[in-house]
Enzyme design. Structure first.
Site, PDB file in Angstrom:
ATOM      1  N   VAL A  19     -39.350  18.082  -8.339  1.00 21.76           N
ATOM      2  CA  VAL A  19     -40.805  18.154  -8.387  1.00 21.76           C
ATOM      3  C   VAL A  19     -41.291  17.067  -9.335  1.00 21.76           C
ATOM      4  O   VAL A  19     -40.782  16.921 -10.451  1.00 21.76           O
ATOM      5  CB  VAL A  19     -41.289  19.538  -8.880  1.00 21.76           C
ATOM      6  CG1 VAL A  19     -42.816  19.558  -8.998  1.00 21.76           C
ATOM      7  CG2 VAL A  19     -40.799  20.637  -7.956  1.00 21.76           C
ATOM      8  N   CYS A  20     -42.265  16.277  -8.861  1.00 20.05           N
ATOM      9  CA  CYS A  20     -42.900  15.257  -9.699  1.00 20.05           C
ATOM     10  C   CYS A  20     -41.862  14.271 -10.246  1.00 20.05           C
ATOM     11  O   CYS A  20     -41.050  13.736  -9.500  1.00 20.05           O
ATOM     12  CB  CYS A  20     -43.698  15.942 -10.805  1.00 20.05           C
ATOM     13  SG  CYS A  20     -44.902  14.892 -11.655  1.00 20.05           S
ATOM     14  N   THR A  21     -41.842  14.065 -11.562  1.00 15.05           N
ATOM     15  CA  THR A  21     -40.921  13.101 -12.150  1.00 15.05           C
ATOM     16  C   THR A  21     -39.501  13.619 -12.256  1.00 15.05           C
ATOM     17  O   THR A  21     -38.620  12.921 -12.769  1.00 15.05           O
ATOM     18  CB  THR A  21     -41.409  12.676 -13.550  1.00 15.05           C
ATOM     19  OG1 THR A  21     -41.594  13.840 -14.363  1.00 15.05           O
ATOM     20  CG2 THR A  21     -42.718  11.898 -13.455  1.00 15.05           C
ATOM     21  N   THR A  44     -42.246  10.600  -5.612  1.00 14.95           N
ATOM     22  CA  THR A  44     -42.523  11.162  -6.932  1.00 14.95           C
ATOM     23  C   THR A  44     -44.027  11.053  -7.150  1.00 14.95           C
ATOM     24  O   THR A  44     -44.771  10.681  -6.239  1.00 14.95           O
ATOM     25  CB  THR A  44     -41.732  10.423  -8.030  1.00 14.95           C
ATOM     26  OG1 THR A  44     -41.911  11.100  -9.289  1.00 14.95           O
ATOM     27  CG2 THR A  44     -42.197   8.978  -8.183  1.00 14.95           C
TER      28      THR A  44
END
Length: 311
Positions: free
Chosen positions: A101-103, A121
């Site tokens: 998730v995300c970074t 990302t």
């Protein structure tokens, strides 16, 4: 029962964890069974503080028996240690699928789990992911991306979109849709994450690329070929394309399209100009080309955006 392990590290984003975890929890409530068991994991057992300073008890990656390992986003300036990377790789081998998730994509990348794969990302960090890990094909505009048994998602709330897709993969369309309704979110979000990014803020570190982007903004109504932009940058066509992707995570044509769409949307929302005139003014040539670009980036045509603003 599916065992979901969320890997966290110091300073992790709370919503990166709470969003998808809440989606899996909602499946248990909807079905009335323990369809998912959720664990929060770290390299070693103990307590990890999130970005708000709140302490979160964690179990060890080494002891986890997982169906799905999900790596949560957090600070990216300090990559995980070699020992932590090893633990993540070992846990991934015991898992049916791996996600971020995300970074969190940076952690998977550091561990080598994204080598040669497509991934995404948070839009703010996509160019850096491409620069730092050039073997990855970064898909900047995706809300989430699947490459085999490895899934990555865009920024923060996109973790919910990812979780809904994993739920649909496990339990079918109806269950995933019911969870989305319970969470009061879209089951399938329209458009990519470009709609949340200000493309005019693209700032490649290379001065020659920045000059090419500046030229594109100043001459947006003109025909902007890659050849012309490479000429402005003082590079060969091949070098320009390679350096541009490394710096921005995407192609010159895509960036020019986003510049045009951003400018067009501003005029769509704030003026009564005919769509055809706006399309010509920002370089799309005709309204149909602009309509296709709007649908690709925003998930809806210009007229729908204008109606929504007026209402």
């Amino acid at each position: 029962m599916h065992r979901i392990g969320f890997y966290v590290s110091s300073g992790f984003q709370m919503l990166d964890l709470a969003g998808p975890a809440g989606a899996f929890e909602a499946v248990n409530q909807q079905l009335g069974i323990s369809a998912y068991r959720i664990q929060v994991l770290a390299a070693i057992e103990g307590v990890v503080a999130n970005s708000l300073g709140m302490a979160t008890p964690v179990a060890s990656l080494d002891d986890a028996e997982l169906d799905t390992l999900i790596v949560i986003g957090g600070p990216i300036n300090q990559p995980p240690s070699a020992d932590t990377q090893r633990r993540i790789v070992e846990a991934s081998k015991r898992s049916r699928r791996v996600a971020s998730v995300c970074t969190g994509a940076f952690t998977l990348a550091a561990a080598g789990l994204l080598d040669g794969r497509r991934a995404t990302t948070h839009w703010q960090y996509a160019a850096r992911l491409q620069r730092d890990y050039p073997s990855i094909h970064v898909e900047v505009d995706r809300i989430f991306c699947r490459d085999g048994d490895v899934w990555t998602s865009a920024g923060i709330t996109a973790g919910i979109d990812l979780a809904l897709t994993l739920i649909e993969d496990d339990h079918g369309f109806a269950v995933a849709k019911g969870v989305a309704q319970h969470l009061v979110v879209y089951h399938r979000r329209h458009g990519g994450q470009s709609q949340f990014a200000a493309s005019v803020d693209l700032a490649p570190r290379n001065d020659r690329l920045a000059a090419a982007l500046g030229y594109a903004r100043d001459h947006i109504a003109e025909t902007l070929t890659v050849e012309r932009l490479a000429e402005i940058a003082g590079m060969s066509l091949r070098q320009f394309g390679r350096v541009f992707r490394a710096q921005t995570g995407t192609t010159p044509a895509r960036v020019v399209e986003r510049l045009r769409v951003d400018l067009a949307r501003g005029r769509i929302e704030t003026t009564t100009e005919p769509v055809e005139r706006i399309a010509e003014a920002v370089g799309f040539g005709d309204a149909e080309n602009m309509r296709r670009a709007f649908i690709r980036i925003y998930g809806q045509p210009p007229q729908s955006i204008r109606r929504a603003v007026r209402s």
